[in-house]
Write an enzyme that holds these catalytic residues in place. Structure first.
Site, PDB file in Angstrom:
ATOM      1  N   TYR A 102       0.846  -1.200   0.000  1.00  0.00           N
ATOM      2  CA  TYR A 102       0.000   0.000   0.000  1.00  0.00           C
ATOM      3  C   TYR A 102       0.877   1.244   0.000  1.00  0.00           C
ATOM      4  CZ  TYR A 102      -3.723  -3.219   1.212  1.00  0.00           C
ATOM      5  OH  TYR A 102      -4.614  -4.248   1.194  1.00  0.00           O
ATOM      6  N   GLU A 103       0.445   2.288  -0.704  1.00  0.00           N
ATOM      7  CA  GLU A 103       1.312   3.465  -0.847  1.00  0.00           C
ATOM      8  C   GLU A 103       1.595   4.148   0.489  1.00  0.00           C
ATOM      9  OE1 GLU A 103      -0.248   6.496  -3.481  1.00  0.00           O
ATOM     10  OE2 GLU A 103      -2.068   6.734  -2.332  1.00  0.00           O
ATOM     11  N   ALA A 104       0.778   3.859   1.494  1.00  0.00           N
ATOM     12  CA  ALA A 104       1.052   4.426   2.811  1.00  0.00           C
ATOM     13  C   ALA A 104       2.271   3.764   3.467  1.00  0.00           C
ATOM     14  CB  ALA A 104      -0.165   4.282   3.713  1.00  0.00           C
ATOM     15  N   GLY A 105       2.812   2.712   2.846  1.00  0.00           N
ATOM     16  CA  GLY A 105       4.033   2.111   3.373  1.00  0.00           C
ATOM     17  C   GLY A 105       3.843   0.746   4.005  1.00  0.00           C
TER      18      GLY A 105
ATOM     19  N   ILE B 173      -6.845   4.306   2.625  1.00  0.00           N
ATOM     20  CA  ILE B 173      -5.542   3.749   2.256  1.00  0.00           C
ATOM     21  C   ILE B 173      -4.615   3.674   3.463  1.00  0.00           C
ATOM     22  CG2 ILE B 173      -4.297   5.871   1.678  1.00  0.00           C
ATOM     23  CD1 ILE B 173      -3.754   4.474  -1.029  1.00  0.00           C
TER      24      ILE B 173
END
Lengths: 254, 300, 300, 254
Positions: free
Chosen positions: A52-55, A68
């Site tokens: 996920y782009e949040a890490g 997200i």
């Protein structure tokens, strides 16, 4: 449950899930891409790795994530890192196989607009903007676009190129020097579009009961189709069961 | 010498009209209480930078604190549009400067690292580059190919919310990390809000968890539930109902200003805000327990 | 599908004659056992990259494994000279490529980040720049001033020792972190040695501690005490007596080769090595207990 | 304990410690700089903040660290980070007030050689090289050099500029665009050298019992001295007690 009754969103999720390959490292958003990944994991791709782009790497959420950055993505995940790390060590480095994209407009060459309708400085409608999609479209090894099929969503040319498909076609994308391969398929509720050798999106499959004319009506350019355009297999009972009973029982996204 | 102070005093001292402010936290640890305090103090002409403005900047723009936003995604995450910021941009009332997520945080990385620019690979997309002159290109001296570069972002003040900190601002942070650490190092001043103030010995028991060191922190404020309606991992959940409700509240000037009056101007601080939310919300947002397994640092 | 294998098999599969190897760990977690296994397998013509070659590369150079070293400091840390590497460089028998610490790890950062170069501020010192054409300069497009840039380092194989990992190579690492993580992401293949193999649930109890994810790891080997004579935080101490002893051992070809015979060639693996060190050394290097305080991730 | 008896190393440690200011953020190595910092902390600079290039902030070692990466530096520290972080967020960013340097040669303008005696490609003696000193010399706000005073260590010009002082003097350092201020003092066992306005190292203080001639004999260029060159205060009983009883009771470095 009637296996032959399904709605357009379920159809898109099922068809998107089938495009994923076992072992793929996927950059996932919330909503439909998240459902497609989880469906693939529970069917043909048990070794799918979700990022996920949040890490977050390897989340095991105990509930359907609503944003997200949902905390349930973190608890029990394999790894959590900073945003710089997720964009550099994973995406820019080439460790991401698949990115999912969406947007207000997708054009004939798979370019996406998520920024503005009308003029940038004098907007008719101001949209949210790129977020991470500019980088995902550029750097994931391959991309899939999921979107309902409506004429306003499929203009011949987008008002603003937030993230690229094949630009003006031909070798235009390759000439930019960008690393990823670009969109491999656009999954809609009418069928599947894929780029031809020139990067132009052409009809590659129809969903059951849809004809070419219906798709053309909802597309903003003279649409080509592959020879003997196939029909997608309808969603299986098992796919729908997993989706409805396990993944989104409250029907938030489907 | 302790850096402990009240959020009121910290905002008073470090946030001034015209400042470039970075309230950090990607979906997580968003310092709403600090945003509310800035609104209460009537700070004006701020440039508000955040990857995702989120509801915090929507509220600050509605309250008239901002002259400009710097962002990479203006949506209400998981809900839809961010009405105030969007309307202010559409009507030309608010200056803006736009990036993608990675080019935005690359600016922070350059600022935090003391570099005059950070390079990134081309994404092929040039429309945003054309609109924002801060995007430049330089040739890679090894291959001759061009990379995109962005200049450092150096906020006047960063606000970071953390799970636990000592009185000097040495802070343990876990869960989604976003751009928290870079924002702290990039900024001239750092206001830290903490869910818990702990003894230095708690911090020293796990130095690898200390992502922000006290040496870059100016003020430390004990502000439990600072992040509501966003969340603090392990302390309380995201209030998704409020994110949905905001979509309604922000539909008209009247409902929006009524919200600000009731929940910001008429309340003295975050304690009052949290009490006003009431026991049902407290109960709904409770985080259960799932503890990390300890590691041994060894006694040498 | 497990990635667990023996160190013997992992080296056999992933380390080949002529490879560019990065055995990582800055003073901490140096994978000596892997170096010894490479010596035993008689791998040749390696390019050995490390910020500080330390005793591990001194031994590998002495054993004839290397054609080149890439480094930023060739000393025996806290003791003095690194005799073998130094003599081989002085006599012209070993190619070398030299950096400062930061330019060295900036090369790894570029490699790990997929960037064609990393910029760094000028240090004013130009003599090393003149000797190593990998240093280049580019103009900052904002100010016109020059920055120094270095190209990516992309090893064929990295070896990383970690405290605990699951069978997929998801690893918790704490203590001094050095360039461990960047080396793993920069390299084509990663061999991981772990002090402990733990269940996935231990890793998942603290995802922020997972600095190396399994998705970049090729082989996972359970090798307790892999790092001796360097150390593994929380598991055993640095054997400073051996660092001092090496200064003696490496004074002559004879004593050095006798050491390699006794402690490398004539032993099958690290277990045998550790047993041979004996209970007094085990006792001397024991790490006491000092545990981290847990954090709550919350149950949502 | 006789307060007037002390050795050259103790003299250097004490004089280096006195140069530190309360609140300084110091980039520390092992050995003499480490002792100087700890002495300063226990005397006039209780708020000194020590950073180690291995990535440790605020160490509280339970024993005298023998290497820059000693595990006792980590246990009980305030923060531990990666090497990239220590060099970027701390040093390159400008968060480090003081760096300590040493080397085989220090020249008239405070440039340091830690790389090679003789020709680089055809060395007479190959030294360890820069490590972090190239960056410390360039980017710390100010630097101190600690070294025994011997003629071979103080040539007019170093064989190789590993890390810079004032280059050829004048505005040569400033013209490079480097951020830090350069060396403020060289503490030896004979006295203290400081740069004059041209960046040339001149004798700024003599230790008790040392005369100018002795220093000149051990210096490779015609040494200037400040007017009315002062004499340093001898080490105090308390300074020596802390050093000998608390900091290095086994006399490893002193």
């Amino acid at each position: 449950m009637d296996k032959l009754t399904y709605n357009p969103k379920e159809l898109m999720v099922v068809n998107a899930a089938r495009l994923l390959r076992d072992g793929d490292v996927v950059f996932v958003g919330v909503g439909i891409p998240n459902l497609a990944c989880n469906l693939a994991m529970r069917t043909h791709a048990p070794n799918l790795q979700m990022i996920y782009e949040a890490g977050v790497i390897g989340a095991q959420p105990s509930r359907l994530p609503l944003s997200i950055g949902d905390p349930s993505l973190v608890t029990g995940a394999l790894s959590v890192c900073s945003m710089v790390d997720i964009f550099t060590l994973y995406l820019q480095r080439g460790n991401v196989d698949v990115g999912f994209l969406g947007g207000a407009q997708i054009d004939q060459f798979g370019n996406i607009n998520a920024t503005v309708i009308g003029d940038y400085q004098n907007p008719k409608v101001r949209l949210p903007g790129s977020g991470g999609s500019m980088e995902i479209a550029g750097w994931a090894n391959r991309c899939y676009i999921i979107t309902p099929h409506q004429k306003r969503r499929f203009p011949a040319k987008v008002d603003f190129q937030t993230s690229i498909g094949f630009l003006d076609g031909g070798d235009a994308r390759a000439k930019t020097g960008v690393r990823g391969g670009g969109p491999e398929a656009v999954v809609t509720d009418l069928g599947i579009l894929k780029p031809d050798e020139n990067g132009e999106l052409v009809l590659a499959a129809l969903h059951p009961g849809v004809d070419f004319e219906k798709v053309q009506e909802n597309t903003g350019w003279a649409l080509k189709q592959v020879q003997n355009c196939p029909v997608t297999d309808p969603p299986l009972q098992d796919e729908l069961r997993i989706l409805r009973e396990e993944l989104d029982p409250q029907r938030i996204y489907i | 010498m302790t850096k402990l102070t009240t959020l009121h005093d910290a905002i008073k001292e470090y946030v001034h009209d015209g400042d470039l402010l970075y309230a950090s936290g990607f979906t997580h640890l968003i310092p709403f209480a600090a945003g509310h305090e800035i609104i209460r103090q009537g700070v004006k002409e701020l440039t508000l930078a955040r990857a995702t403005p989120d509801l915090i900047y929507d509220q600050m723009v509605a309250a008239g604190c901002a002259k400009k936003v710097i962002f990479s995604y203006i949506g209400n995450p998981g809900v839809g549009s961010l009405r105030e910021v969007r309307a202010a941009i559409e009507s030309g009332k608010l200056d803006f400067e736009e990036y993608s997520h990675f080019s935005m945080i690359s600016r922070l990385q350059a600022g935090a690292s003391g570099l005059p620019f950070m390079p990134m690979k081309q994404t092929g997309a040039r429309d945003l580059e054309k609109q924002n002159p801060n995007f430049q290109r330089v040739a890679d001296p090894y291959s001759g190919e061009e990379v995109v570069v962005v200049p450092p972002l150096k906020p006047d003040v960063a606000i970071v919310h953390v799970q636990r900190a000592d009185s000097q601002g040495n802070a343990h942070v876990w869960g989604i990390l976003g751009e928290q650490r870079l924002a702290a190092f990039a900024s001239q001043h750092v206001i830290m809000t903490a869910e818990e103030i702990v003894d230095e010995s708690v911090i020293r028991s796990d130095p690898n968890r200390t992502l922000i060191p006290g040496l870059v922190v100016d003020a430390v404020c004990h502000v439990p539930f600072c992040a509501h309606p966003s969340y603090t991992q392990g302390y309380h959940d995201r209030d998704n109902e409020f994110y949905l409700a905001w979509d309604e509240i922000s539909q008209t000037k009247e409902t929006l200003q009524a919200y600000l009056k009731e929940w910001v101007y008429d309340l003295p601080d975050r304690n009052a805000y949290w009490e006003k939310l009431g026991p049902e919300v407290h109960q709904r947002l409770r985080a259960g327990e799932r503890f990390s397994q300890p590691v041994n640092y060894g006694e040498y």
